[in-house]
Motif scaffolding. Structure first.
Motif, PDB file in Angstrom:
ATOM      1  N   TYR A  64       7.088   0.472 -46.107  1.00 51.61           N
ATOM      2  CA  TYR A  64       6.722  -0.471 -45.071  1.00 51.61           C
ATOM      3  C   TYR A  64       7.135  -1.841 -45.597  1.00 51.61           C
ATOM      4  O   TYR A  64       6.337  -2.567 -46.174  1.00 51.61           O
ATOM      5  CB  TYR A  64       5.251  -0.431 -44.666  1.00 51.61           C
ATOM      6  CG  TYR A  64       5.115  -0.675 -43.174  1.00 51.61           C
ATOM      7  CD1 TYR A  64       5.534  -1.886 -42.618  1.00 51.61           C
ATOM      8  CD2 TYR A  64       4.665   0.298 -42.315  1.00 51.61           C
ATOM      9  CE1 TYR A  64       5.490  -2.104 -41.251  1.00 51.61           C
ATOM     10  CE2 TYR A  64       4.589   0.096 -40.936  1.00 51.61           C
ATOM     11  CZ  TYR A  64       5.037  -1.109 -40.419  1.00 51.61           C
ATOM     12  OH  TYR A  64       4.996  -1.317 -39.048  1.00 51.61           O
ATOM     13  N   PRO A  65       8.407  -2.158 -45.520  1.00 48.66           N
ATOM     14  CA  PRO A  65       8.950  -3.335 -46.217  1.00 48.66           C
ATOM     15  C   PRO A  65       8.644  -4.641 -45.496  1.00 48.66           C
ATOM     16  O   PRO A  65       8.221  -4.625 -44.326  1.00 48.66           O
ATOM     17  CB  PRO A  65      10.454  -3.070 -46.202  1.00 48.66           C
ATOM     18  CG  PRO A  65      10.676  -2.306 -44.936  1.00 48.66           C
ATOM     19  CD  PRO A  65       9.457  -1.435 -44.775  1.00 48.66           C
ATOM     20  N   ARG A  66       8.871  -5.728 -46.186  1.00 47.57           N
ATOM     21  CA  ARG A  66       8.838  -7.037 -45.536  1.00 47.57           C
ATOM     22  C   ARG A  66       9.912  -7.010 -44.443  1.00 47.57           C
ATOM     23  O   ARG A  66      10.976  -6.426 -44.639  1.00 47.57           O
ATOM     24  CB  ARG A  66       9.178  -8.113 -46.560  1.00 47.57           C
ATOM     25  CG  ARG A  66       9.236  -9.525 -46.019  1.00 47.57           C
ATOM     26  CD  ARG A  66       9.771 -10.476 -47.097  1.00 47.57           C
ATOM     27  NE  ARG A  66       8.918 -10.447 -48.272  1.00 47.57           N
ATOM     28  CZ  ARG A  66       7.859 -11.225 -48.444  1.00 47.57           C
ATOM     29  NH1 ARG A  66       7.528 -12.083 -47.464  1.00 47.57           N
ATOM     30  NH2 ARG A  66       7.133 -11.180 -49.522  1.00 47.57           N
ATOM     31  N   ASP A  67       9.628  -7.541 -43.261  1.00 46.67           N
ATOM     32  CA  ASP A  67      10.694  -7.632 -42.260  1.00 46.67           C
ATOM     33  C   ASP A  67      10.569  -8.967 -41.520  1.00 46.67           C
ATOM     34  O   ASP A  67       9.625  -9.727 -41.774  1.00 46.67           O
ATOM     35  CB  ASP A  67      10.642  -6.428 -41.298  1.00 46.67           C
ATOM     36  CG  ASP A  67       9.343  -6.365 -40.502  1.00 46.67           C
ATOM     37  OD1 ASP A  67       8.887  -5.237 -40.223  1.00 46.67           O
ATOM     38  OD2 ASP A  67       8.781  -7.432 -40.180  1.00 46.67           O
TER      39      ASP A  67
ATOM     40  N   PRO B 257       4.029 -10.599 -44.460  1.00 46.43           N
ATOM     41  CA  PRO B 257       5.002 -10.047 -45.416  1.00 46.43           C
ATOM     42  C   PRO B 257       4.840  -8.534 -45.544  1.00 46.43           C
ATOM     43  O   PRO B 257       4.611  -8.011 -46.615  1.00 46.43           O
ATOM     44  CB  PRO B 257       4.646 -10.758 -46.714  1.00 46.43           C
ATOM     45  CG  PRO B 257       3.178 -10.991 -46.618  1.00 46.43           C
ATOM     46  CD  PRO B 257       2.882 -11.225 -45.163  1.00 46.43           C
ATOM     47  N   GLY B 258       4.901  -7.818 -44.427  1.00 43.36           N
ATOM     48  CA  GLY B 258       4.627  -6.387 -44.445  1.00 43.36           C
ATOM     49  C   GLY B 258       3.354  -6.137 -43.653  1.00 43.36           C
ATOM     50  O   GLY B 258       2.611  -7.061 -43.335  1.00 43.36           O
ATOM     51  N   ARG B 259       3.082  -4.873 -43.362  1.00 36.65           N
ATOM     52  CA  ARG B 259       1.912  -4.587 -42.519  1.00 36.65           C
ATOM     53  C   ARG B 259       0.704  -4.194 -43.363  1.00 36.65           C
ATOM     54  O   ARG B 259      -0.428  -4.481 -43.014  1.00 36.65           O
ATOM     55  CB  ARG B 259       2.251  -3.440 -41.564  1.00 36.65           C
ATOM     56  CG  ARG B 259       1.064  -2.920 -40.765  1.00 36.65           C
ATOM     57  CD  ARG B 259       1.432  -1.718 -39.920  1.00 36.65           C
ATOM     58  NE  ARG B 259       0.264  -1.020 -39.444  1.00 36.65           N
ATOM     59  CZ  ARG B 259      -0.294  -1.219 -38.244  1.00 36.65           C
ATOM     60  NH1 ARG B 259       0.232  -2.085 -37.426  1.00 36.65           N
ATOM     61  NH2 ARG B 259      -1.361  -0.532 -37.881  1.00 36.65           N
TER      62      ARG B 259
ATOM     63  N   PRO C  81       4.523  -6.047 -48.854  1.00 32.52           N
ATOM     64  CA  PRO C  81       5.529  -5.006 -48.614  1.00 32.52           C
ATOM     65  C   PRO C  81       5.284  -3.828 -49.552  1.00 32.52           C
ATOM     66  O   PRO C  81       4.885  -4.029 -50.707  1.00 32.52           O
ATOM     67  CB  PRO C  81       6.853  -5.703 -48.959  1.00 32.52           C
ATOM     68  CG  PRO C  81       6.550  -7.160 -49.006  1.00 32.52           C
ATOM     69  CD  PRO C  81       5.115  -7.292 -49.383  1.00 32.52           C
TER      70      PRO C  81
ATOM     71  N   HIS D  28      17.382  -4.967 -53.739  1.00 32.79           N
ATOM     72  CA  HIS D  28      16.737  -6.287 -53.519  1.00 32.79           C
ATOM     73  C   HIS D  28      17.217  -7.286 -54.566  1.00 32.79           C
ATOM     74  O   HIS D  28      17.525  -8.437 -54.259  1.00 32.79           O
ATOM     75  CB  HIS D  28      15.210  -6.156 -53.585  1.00 32.79           C
ATOM     76  CG  HIS D  28      14.574  -5.639 -52.336  1.00 32.79           C
ATOM     77  ND1 HIS D  28      14.575  -4.299 -51.997  1.00 32.79           N
ATOM     78  CD2 HIS D  28      13.913  -6.285 -51.328  1.00 32.79           C
ATOM     79  CE1 HIS D  28      13.952  -4.144 -50.833  1.00 32.79           C
ATOM     80  NE2 HIS D  28      13.541  -5.304 -50.402  1.00 32.79           N
TER      81      HIS D  28
ATOM     82  N   ARG E 135      -1.510  -9.100 -46.832  1.00 37.54           N
ATOM     83  CA  ARG E 135      -0.574  -7.992 -46.621  1.00 37.54           C
ATOM     84  C   ARG E 135       0.529  -8.059 -47.666  1.00 37.54           C
ATOM     85  O   ARG E 135       0.765  -9.096 -48.277  1.00 37.54           O
ATOM     86  CB  ARG E 135       0.015  -8.058 -45.206  1.00 37.54           C
ATOM     87  CG  ARG E 135      -1.042  -7.938 -44.120  1.00 37.54           C
ATOM     88  CD  ARG E 135      -0.451  -8.135 -42.740  1.00 37.54           C
ATOM     89  NE  ARG E 135      -1.464  -8.277 -41.710  1.00 37.54           N
ATOM     90  CZ  ARG E 135      -1.918  -7.270 -40.966  1.00 37.54           C
ATOM     91  NH1 ARG E 135      -1.454  -6.052 -41.164  1.00 37.54           N
ATOM     92  NH2 ARG E 135      -2.838  -7.471 -40.040  1.00 37.54           N
TER      93      ARG E 135
ATOM     94  N   TRP F  97      14.662  -5.422 -40.261  1.00 38.13           N
ATOM     95  CA  TRP F  97      14.719  -5.213 -41.696  1.00 38.13           C
ATOM     96  C   TRP F  97      15.654  -6.199 -42.377  1.00 38.13           C
ATOM     97  O   TRP F  97      16.652  -6.645 -41.794  1.00 38.13           O
ATOM     98  CB  TRP F  97      15.209  -3.795 -42.009  1.00 38.13           C
ATOM     99  CG  TRP F  97      14.290  -2.703 -41.583  1.00 38.13           C
ATOM    100  CD1 TRP F  97      12.948  -2.794 -41.318  1.00 38.13           C
ATOM    101  CD2 TRP F  97      14.639  -1.321 -41.355  1.00 38.13           C
ATOM    102  NE1 TRP F  97      12.461  -1.584 -40.931  1.00 38.13           N
ATOM    103  CE2 TRP F  97      13.466  -0.657 -40.967  1.00 38.13           C
ATOM    104  CE3 TRP F  97      15.836  -0.605 -41.452  1.00 38.13           C
ATOM    105  CZ2 TRP F  97      13.467   0.704 -40.669  1.00 38.13           C
ATOM    106  CZ3 TRP F  97      15.849   0.745 -41.166  1.00 38.13           C
ATOM    107  CH2 TRP F  97      14.669   1.395 -40.785  1.00 38.13           C
TER     108      TRP F  97
ATOM    109  N   THR G 165       7.074  -3.957 -54.398  1.00 38.81           N
ATOM    110  CA  THR G 165       7.173  -4.755 -53.167  1.00 38.81           C
ATOM    111  C   THR G 165       8.645  -4.876 -52.764  1.00 38.81           C
ATOM    112  O   THR G 165       8.973  -5.408 -51.724  1.00 38.81           O
ATOM    113  CB  THR G 165       6.644  -6.187 -53.384  1.00 38.81           C
ATOM    114  OG1 THR G 165       7.525  -6.844 -54.335  1.00 38.81           O
ATOM    115  CG2 THR G 165       5.231  -6.187 -53.935  1.00 38.81           C
TER     116      THR G 165
END
Ligand code: AFP
Length: 334
Positions: free
Chosen positions: A262-265, A272-274, A315, A331, A313, A215, A297
């Motif tokens: 389901y954030p960007r990780d 950029p996310g799932r 976030p 953010h 995809r 994360w 996002t």
């Protein structure tokens, strides 16, 4: 008053304010009928030879479950002849599906994830169908992928079916969120809740904690504070849920509040996310906002994102407005 069926709800809305045109009403009823058929297929479970893998990969490079393929076929067969669609697109198909020339065309574009959460199918956990409706751009007679690439704010309708202890259809056409429960004896979706509101505050969060090491700082900070509970800066304890079926997690949040992330990780910089923007994030964002929640996002409102690809995809942080805004604030603070 006798219980209101989906058909009556749509007809009364069509007459009331013209928000629903006849073809949109037809589209929603056709999708609802397809969801009933998917519910029947899922309900057979091991008795219906519908579990397990289809031994094929989809455009996402994921091994398809038999029910992914079955649900996709049910939605295609139900929607291509009615004259309400200009084209349709599915998580399970690389390119948009044109309406065969032998059938009439309409003004709408339909996008769907035919069976979301399908990795849960073989262990009998709730799954769902997610759908999004856009207008085909004026003058476009052979819509290709570019016709679909419209921001989520342009959706005219969005909804999902959740195949759980009961089968529900959750729908918005832009003036609030309604819930219909499938009456299996009647074979009809019956209105069981209307004008849903998501509580602005919550003590419940949903995230796949196994991704914690990837994360980014704002999410590390936010989740760290929730886990610190009453001894931490939030001063209260939080609870966690993760069904790994977006429809089930979102429906819980729609019903009692919560935040879904389901954030960007940093696990896979190429992703950029799932979750997918066009047929998962956008419809869920419209539903959540119509119920007074928020969907971001982390950096911008999901419904404002200008899509660049049918299967891109994104976030996703959505649910109780005050929590989503707090995460967006973290953010912004970097
Ligand atoms: P599947 O459809 O492959 O089961 O994926 C479900 C999903 O797209 C969404 O419904 C869940 O919220 C999310 O993926 C779960 O992802 P993880 O398995 O990484 O927790």
């Amino acid at each position: 008053m006798s219980p209101v069926s989906l058909t009556r709800y749509l007809i009364e809305k069509q007459h009331a304010d013209g928000r629903i045109k006849a073809d949109l009403r037809l589209l929603i009823e056709v999708v609802a009928r397809a969801c009933k058929a998917i519910s029947v297929a899922i309900g057979k479970g091991a008795l219906g030879n519908v579990l397990g893998s289809a031994d094929e990969e989809n455009v996402q490079g994921e091994v398809q479950k038999k029910l992914d393929v079955i649900a996709n076929e049910i939605l295609l067969d139900a929607n291509e002849w009615g004259g309400h669609l200009a084209a349709l697109a599915s998580e399970e198909m690389e390119h948009p599906h044109p309406i065969p020339h032998r059938y009439p065309k309409g003004e709408y574009l339909l996008l769907f994830d035919p069976l979301d959460g399908s990795s849960n199918i073989d262990v009998n956990i709730s799954v769902g169908t997610i759908f999004s409706v856009l207008r085909c751009p004026d003058g476009v007679t052979e819509p290709d992928e570019s016709a679909f690439l419209q921001p989520g704010s342009r959706q005219v309708a969005a909804g999902y079916a959740v195949y759980g202890p009961s089968t529900l259809l959750v729908l918005t056409v832009g003036d609030g969120v309604a819930v219909f429960t499938l009456d299996r004896e009647r074979g009809s979706f019956m209105l069981t809740a209307d004008n849903l509101r998501i509580p602005e505050d919550t003590r419940e969060f949903a995230i796949n904690a196994s991704n914690q090491r990837w994360w980014q700082p704002p999410v590390q900070r936010y989740i760290g504070e929730l886990l610190a509970g009453r001894e931490g800066p939030r001063g209260v304890d939080f609870n966690m849920r993760w069904v790994a079926s977006m429809v089930a997690d979102v429906h819980r949040i729609l019903s009692r509040g919560g935040i879904f992330m389901y954030p960007r990780d940093n696990k896979d910089p190429a992703k950029p996310g799932r979750l997918r923007l066009m047929y998962e994030a956008n419809p869920m964002a419209m539903i959540v906002e119509q119920a007074g929640g928020a969907a971001s996002t982390g950096l911008e409102r999901i419904l404002d994102v200008q899509p660049t690809g049918l299967h891109q995809r994104i976030p996703v942080i959505l649910g109780s407005r005050n929590e989503v805004e707090r995460v967006a604030g973290y953010h912004a603070a970097g």
